[in-house]
Design a protein around this motif. Structure first.
Motif: not given
Length: 242
Positions: A234-238, A214-227, A32-34
């Motif tokens: 940061d992903v939780q907060k945003a 995780v995409l933010d304004t055209g850049e990947i800022i995080a990646s990994g397994s779903s867990d 997924t791309l979120i």
């Protein structure tokens, strides 16, 4: 490796939308791309689909490799015929004046000579989505939003695709239909179809996929397994309301 995105930069006119994306998908994965609205999720899928401007952005740097070969110069219909890639676009874009069956029949242009495959795939679509079977002769514009999304997925399957891209498949769906949709997609994955899903609903996307970016304004800022992404503060907060 089925799909590799290398330093991908795209723009609409003079406006750069993606700033050097790098990600990859193995055969058989659900990825997924979120990200929020405007993050570049749809631009990514349109770039992969090789649609021409102005409907899609222009790739001006980087590369897209599918099964180890660049597809930057591949025409969209050739991606369907030769690479077995299919896009389920945001907004579904079904042919509303045609019946459910006619929409499915139109999608078989690349495989129409293989009558056994067409029949088996049609049976698969109607088994996955019994609601479509019930409305087989109904004009598709009269379907509910969830049923139209089912039809859009079914139409992609009728192309013979082995790699399916979905843009916001949960948008506008009631929860029961949303979970029915993702249940069907998971069944398709078990049958060998690789899935890339773009979602604004991060919780649903991470429950469905095994891995994400995780995409933010055209850049990947995080990646990994779903867990890993679910546990990323940061992903939780945003994106997860944490």
């Amino acid at each position: 490796m089925m799909l590799q995105i290398k330093d991908l930069k795209v723009r609409y006119g003079n406006i750069e939308a993606l700033h050097g994306l790098n990600f990859e998908i193995d055969r058989g994965e659900i990825v997924t791309l979120i990200g929020a609205n405007g993050a570049g999720k749809t631009s990514t899928l349109l770039s992969l689909s090789r649609l021409a401007p102005p409907d899609a952005p222009t790739v001006f740097e980087g590369d897209i490799l599918f099964d180890g070969e660049s597809i930057l110069k591949t025409e969209p219909h050739k991606l369907v015929e030769q690479k077995m890639m299919a896009l389920v676009p945001e907004g579904r874009h079904i042919f509303g004046n045609l019946s459910v069956q006619e929409n499915l029949d139109l999608a078989t242009y690349a495989v129409k000579e293989d009558h056994q495959f067409v029949q088996e795939t049609e049976d698969l679509v109607y088994n996955l989505f019994p609601r479509l079977k019930e409305r087989q002769k109904q004009r598709s514009e009269s379907l509910s939003g969830g049923e139209q999304q089912m039809l859009a997925v079914g139409r992609a399957l009728m192309t013979g695709c082995k790699f399916i891209m979905l843009d916001e498949p949960s948008m506008g769906l009631a929860p029961v239909l949303m979970y029915e949709m993702f249940r069907a997609l998971r069944e398709l994955n078990k049958n060998g179809i690789t899935i890339l899903v773009v979602e604004q609903n991060a919780k649903v996307a991470l429950d469905f996929a095994t891995r994400g970016y995780v995409l933010d304004t055209g850049e990947i800022i995080a990646s990994g397994s779903s867990d890993e992404l679910r546990n990323n503060k940061d992903v939780q907060k945003a994106y997860l309301g944490g």
